[in-house]
Design a protein around this motif. Structure first.
Motif, PDB file in Angstrom:
ATOM      1  N   PHE A 240      18.042  27.198 -29.154  1.00  0.00           N
ATOM      2  CA  PHE A 240      16.871  27.748 -30.198  1.00  0.00           C
ATOM      3  C   PHE A 240      15.484  26.389 -30.512  1.00  0.00           C
ATOM      4  CE2 PHE A 240      16.460  26.115 -35.066  1.00  0.00           C
ATOM      5  CZ  PHE A 240      16.209  27.222 -35.896  1.00  0.00           C
ATOM      6  N   ALA A 241      14.896  26.921 -30.610  1.00  0.00           N
ATOM      7  CA  ALA A 241      13.209  25.894 -29.918  1.00  0.00           C
ATOM      8  C   ALA A 241      12.844  25.085 -31.232  1.00  0.00           C
ATOM      9  CB  ALA A 241      12.345  26.729 -31.294  1.00  0.00           C
ATOM     10  N   ALA A 242      13.958  24.271 -31.775  1.00  0.00           N
ATOM     11  CA  ALA A 242      14.355  22.976 -32.455  1.00  0.00           C
ATOM     12  C   ALA A 242      14.498  22.930 -31.376  1.00  0.00           C
ATOM     13  CB  ALA A 242      15.353  23.135 -33.572  1.00  0.00           C
ATOM     14  N   THR A 243      15.321  22.318 -30.487  1.00  0.00           N
ATOM     15  CA  THR A 243      15.477  22.210 -29.435  1.00  0.00           C
ATOM     16  C   THR A 243      14.507  21.191 -29.356  1.00  0.00           C
ATOM     17  OG1 THR A 243      17.765  23.041 -29.100  1.00  0.00           O
ATOM     18  CG2 THR A 243      17.055  21.125 -27.207  1.00  0.00           C
ATOM     19  N   LEU A 244      13.480  21.449 -28.498  1.00  0.00           N
ATOM     20  CA  LEU A 244      12.751  20.711 -27.809  1.00  0.00           C
ATOM     21  C   LEU A 244      11.341  20.957 -28.656  1.00  0.00           C
ATOM     22  CD1 LEU A 244      10.584  23.787 -26.657  1.00  0.00           C
ATOM     23  CD2 LEU A 244      13.319  23.954 -25.803  1.00  0.00           C
ATOM     24  N   ASN A 245      11.033  21.232 -30.265  1.00  0.00           N
ATOM     25  CA  ASN A 245       9.462  20.973 -30.785  1.00  0.00           C
ATOM     26  C   ASN A 245       9.502  19.683 -30.710  1.00  0.00           C
ATOM     27  OD1 ASN A 245       8.756  24.161 -30.668  1.00  0.00           O
ATOM     28  ND2 ASN A 245       9.999  24.494 -32.778  1.00  0.00           N
ATOM     29  N   PRO A 246       9.981  18.697 -31.587  1.00  0.00           N
ATOM     30  CA  PRO A 246       9.912  17.553 -31.890  1.00  0.00           C
ATOM     31  C   PRO A 246       9.583  16.915 -30.397  1.00  0.00           C
ATOM     32  CG  PRO A 246      11.959  18.029 -32.228  1.00  0.00           C
ATOM     33  CD  PRO A 246      12.381  19.168 -31.622  1.00  0.00           C
ATOM     34  N   VAL A 247       9.584  17.287 -29.179  1.00  0.00           N
ATOM     35  CA  VAL A 247       8.848  17.036 -28.242  1.00  0.00           C
ATOM     36  C   VAL A 247       7.527  17.408 -28.122  1.00  0.00           C
ATOM     37  CG1 VAL A 247       8.293  17.196 -25.230  1.00  0.00           C
ATOM     38  CG2 VAL A 247      10.876  17.159 -26.505  1.00  0.00           C
ATOM     39  N   VAL A 248       6.991  18.597 -28.756  1.00  0.00           N
ATOM     40  CA  VAL A 248       5.824  18.898 -28.796  1.00  0.00           C
ATOM     41  C   VAL A 248       5.389  17.798 -30.030  1.00  0.00           C
ATOM     42  CG1 VAL A 248       4.300  20.338 -28.950  1.00  0.00           C
ATOM     43  CG2 VAL A 248       6.463  21.411 -28.093  1.00  0.00           C
ATOM     44  N   TYR A 249       6.334  17.991 -30.794  1.00  0.00           N
ATOM     45  CA  TYR A 249       5.461  16.648 -31.577  1.00  0.00           C
ATOM     46  C   TYR A 249       5.122  15.860 -31.597  1.00  0.00           C
ATOM     47  CZ  TYR A 249       8.342  20.062 -34.595  1.00  0.00           C
ATOM     48  OH  TYR A 249       9.472  20.728 -35.976  1.00  0.00           O
ATOM     49  N   GLU A 250       5.761  14.976 -30.244  1.00  0.00           N
ATOM     50  CA  GLU A 250       5.281  13.685 -29.537  1.00  0.00           C
ATOM     51  C   GLU A 250       3.911  13.978 -28.833  1.00  0.00           C
ATOM     52  OE1 GLU A 250       6.135  10.086 -30.804  1.00  0.00           O
ATOM     53  OE2 GLU A 250       6.868  11.893 -32.765  1.00  0.00           O
ATOM     54  N   GLY A 251       4.231  14.991 -28.398  1.00  0.00           N
ATOM     55  CA  GLY A 251       2.606  15.475 -27.955  1.00  0.00           C
ATOM     56  C   GLY A 251       3.053  15.168 -26.053  1.00  0.00           C
ATOM     57  N   GLY A 252       4.403  16.190 -26.033  1.00  0.00           N
ATOM     58  CA  GLY A 252       5.612  15.565 -25.131  1.00  0.00           C
ATOM     59  C   GLY A 252       4.965  16.876 -24.371  1.00  0.00           C
ATOM     60  N   ILE A 253       4.779  17.406 -22.846  1.00  0.00           N
ATOM     61  CA  ILE A 253       5.285  18.587 -23.014  1.00  0.00           C
ATOM     62  C   ILE A 253       6.682  19.424 -22.139  1.00  0.00           C
ATOM     63  CG2 ILE A 253       3.638  20.702 -21.219  1.00  0.00           C
ATOM     64  CD1 ILE A 253       1.681  18.040 -21.163  1.00  0.00           C
ATOM     65  N   PRO A 254       6.890  20.078 -22.817  1.00  0.00           N
ATOM     66  CA  PRO A 254       8.206  20.765 -22.208  1.00  0.00           C
ATOM     67  C   PRO A 254       8.266  21.739 -20.885  1.00  0.00           C
ATOM     68  CG  PRO A 254       7.939  20.803 -24.967  1.00  0.00           C
ATOM     69  CD  PRO A 254       6.617  20.745 -24.207  1.00  0.00           C
ATOM     70  N   VAL A 255       8.755  21.350 -20.194  1.00  0.00           N
ATOM     71  CA  VAL A 255       8.690  22.258 -18.715  1.00  0.00           C
ATOM     72  C   VAL A 255      10.671  22.343 -18.887  1.00  0.00           C
ATOM     73  CG1 VAL A 255       9.265  22.157 -16.100  1.00  0.00           C
ATOM     74  CG2 VAL A 255       7.232  20.622 -17.230  1.00  0.00           C
ATOM     75  N   PHE A 256      10.525  24.212 -18.636  1.00  0.00           N
ATOM     76  CA  PHE A 256      12.304  24.710 -18.697  1.00  0.00           C
ATOM     77  C   PHE A 256      12.568  24.867 -17.778  1.00  0.00           C
ATOM     78  CE2 PHE A 256       8.827  26.575 -22.536  1.00  0.00           C
ATOM     79  CZ  PHE A 256       9.706  25.798 -23.650  1.00  0.00           C
ATOM     80  N   ILE A 257      14.374  25.002 -18.598  1.00  0.00           N
ATOM     81  CA  ILE A 257      14.880  24.502 -17.012  1.00  0.00           C
ATOM     82  C   ILE A 257      15.932  25.591 -17.069  1.00  0.00           C
ATOM     83  CG2 ILE A 257      16.719  23.802 -16.196  1.00  0.00           C
ATOM     84  CD1 ILE A 257      13.630  21.659 -15.911  1.00  0.00           C
ATOM     85  N   ASP A 258      15.887  26.891 -16.061  1.00  0.00           N
ATOM     86  CA  ASP A 258      16.965  27.977 -16.663  1.00  0.00           C
ATOM     87  C   ASP A 258      18.152  27.986 -16.612  1.00  0.00           C
ATOM     88  OD1 ASP A 258      17.108  30.755 -16.842  1.00  0.00           O
ATOM     89  OD2 ASP A 258      16.667  30.951 -14.607  1.00  0.00           O
ATOM     90  N   THR A 259      19.160  28.401 -17.338  1.00  0.00           N
ATOM     91  CA  THR A 259      20.598  28.732 -17.583  1.00  0.00           C
ATOM     92  C   THR A 259      20.995  28.916 -16.341  1.00  0.00           C
ATOM     93  OG1 THR A 259      19.202  29.394 -19.283  1.00  0.00           O
ATOM     94  CG2 THR A 259      21.527  29.827 -19.588  1.00  0.00           C
ATOM     95  N   GLU A 260      22.232  28.794 -16.576  1.00  0.00           N
ATOM     96  CA  GLU A 260      23.803  29.266 -15.262  1.00  0.00           C
ATOM     97  C   GLU A 260      24.976  30.134 -16.223  1.00  0.00           C
ATOM     98  OE1 GLU A 260      26.409  27.947 -16.409  1.00  0.00           O
ATOM     99  OE2 GLU A 260      26.021  26.139 -16.894  1.00  0.00           O
TER     100      GLU A 260
END
Ligand SMILES: *Cc1c(COP(=O)(O)O)cnc(C)c1O
Length: 416
Positions: free
Chosen positions: A110-130
């Motif tokens: 769910f996007a809420a996992t990482l939206n807060p990274v963006v709130y702080e100006g961070g840049i999510p790098v997405f890691i694939d799933t197993e």
């Protein structure tokens, strides 16, 4: 607790011979994916808040649920907040994310996992799933550290209540000196090697959103063993007031604290967490058994390592049994084939009967908003594949065995 058993359409035929075209009528009352299940004590604690006039972000209910969750999860500090998203935001601030910092994040979540990274100006790098637990792939995480050795924070979720590969993820993070935020929003009560989820990161979060396994109607918590971190979150979440006779501010504040009324609902729910898990597990096991002769499998977990909380039962269709399915940005269509099906057909069919299903969380690297973000995978695109072939089935605690049997027959009919 009131569980309705009279919702089943009268003409329903559940016999095994009944498959093909199921003689099941549209449900008069919707069968939901996952809704709140109340027990009565919730009202008692809301009433106590009212009667004592602690109708604020202070009070006995808040103190008590923070204590209860610490006891359950085995952590030292819990801070009750207005949502898990708020808790994740506080966690990202604690981790010290600065504008421009890259952060490794779960991709299929769910996007809420990482939206807060963006709130702080961070840049999510997405890691694939197993494929083993549908969580962040430790091998892809290792590869990401080779590409971006400076990254100091990893945020991962435990999808649908199944713990991620904690040992492997922790080992990779330790080797690279990175802090973990564990988003246990969906997995409250699940264990990995006997240890509760929500305790594997330096900062961890749980959710009391209305569709989670225990709910406050909304709400969340930050969990940590770090006293300084917990104190900071108590301060930041209540507008960052300094200890002064007037409103003195040395830091930016937030209005993120949980209400004592909401905490009353959570307090009433807490004694039922284990019962909810048992009932979610029974639902999962019924699907698993019923689908054993279909070309599908359930969302997987390693029973030797973990015990999920079975929040949502999901299924994935074998590649060879997938009919043609086309998904644009906003629409889906499919072409049916004998013995084959796809998530779109099954979701459409369930909806016809007034039953709610849901696609798998669409991976973040496939989202328009994150088009320019990096995505790291070791072998193809596992998240896209699970999204293509998987779906969430109705997993509501109040669904009766008879209602579930109807859901099962409808799913089976899609493969005819
Ligand atoms: C529900 C959920 C959240 C957000 O929880 P809220 O309490 O609604 O803010 C975050 N992460 C995951 C994985 C979730 O499922």
């Amino acid at each position: 607790m009131s569980i309705k058993t009279d919702r089943l359409p009268k003409s329903m035929d559940c016999s095994a011979e009944g498959i093909g075209k199921p003689r099941i009528e549209r449900f008069a009352e919707k069968i939901w994916l996952s809704t709140p299940t109340m027990h009565g004590d919730e009202m008692k604690y809301i009433q106590q808040a009212y009667d004592s006039n602690w109708m604020s972000t202070l009070g006995e209910n808040i103190n008590e649920i923070e204590r209860l969750v610490c006891e359950k999860v085995g952590c030292k500090y819990a801070v009750a907040l207005s949502s898990c998203t708020a808790a994740l935001h506080m966690a990202v601030k604690l981790a010290g994310v600065k504008p421009g910092d890259r952060v490794f994040c779960s991709d299929m979540t769910f996007a809420a996992t990482l939206n807060p990274v963006v709130y702080e100006g961070g840049i999510p790098v997405f890691i694939d799933t197993e494929y083993d637990t549908w969580n962040m792939d430790p091998a892809a995480l290792e590869k990401a550290f080779e590409q971006y050795p400076d990254v100091k924070l990893v945020v991962f979720a435990n999808l649908y209540g199944t713990p991620a590969k904690m040992d492997e993820l922790q080992a990779v993070c330790e080797a690279h000196g990175a802090v973990i935020i564990e988003d246990a929003a969906e997995s409250f009560g699940a264990t990995y090697k006997g240890k509760q989820t929500g305790s594997f990161g330096k900062y961890n979060t749980i959710s009391f959103n209305g569709n989670k396994i225990v709910t406050g109607s909304s709400g969340g918590m930050l969990l940590t063993d770090d006293k300084d971190a917990a104190d900071k979150v108590r301060k930041w979440s209540t507008q960052s007031r300094e200890n002064a006779p007037w409103y003195q501010h040395a830091e930016i504040g937030y209005n993120y604290r949980m209400s004592n009324v909401i905490a009353g609902v959570v307090r009433g729910q807490m004694p039922y967490l284990d019962e909810h898990i048992a009932r979610k597990k029974a639902i999962y096991m019924r699907y698993k058994e019923a689908f054993c002769d279909l070309p599908v499998s359930m969302n997987p977990y390693n029973a030797d390592e973990c015990e999920p909380n079975y929040w949502l039962s999901c299924m994935i269709i074998d590649k060879a049994a997938m009919c043609k399915q086309i998904r644009s940005e906003e629409e889906a269509s499919f072409t049916d084939g004998a013995g084959k099906s796809c998530p779109t057909e099954i979701l459409d069919k369930l909806a016809e009967y007034n039953i709610e299903g849901r696609p798998i969380w669409k991976p973040m690297h496939m989202q328009p908003i994150f088009r320019d973000n990096a995505f790291v995978s070791v072998d193809g695109d596992v998240g896209a594949d699970i999204f293509e072939r998987g779906l969430c089935l109705p997993s509501d605690i109040k669904m009766t065995a008879e209602e579930q049997e109807a859901v099962i027959q409808i799913v089976k009919s899609c493969f005819m």
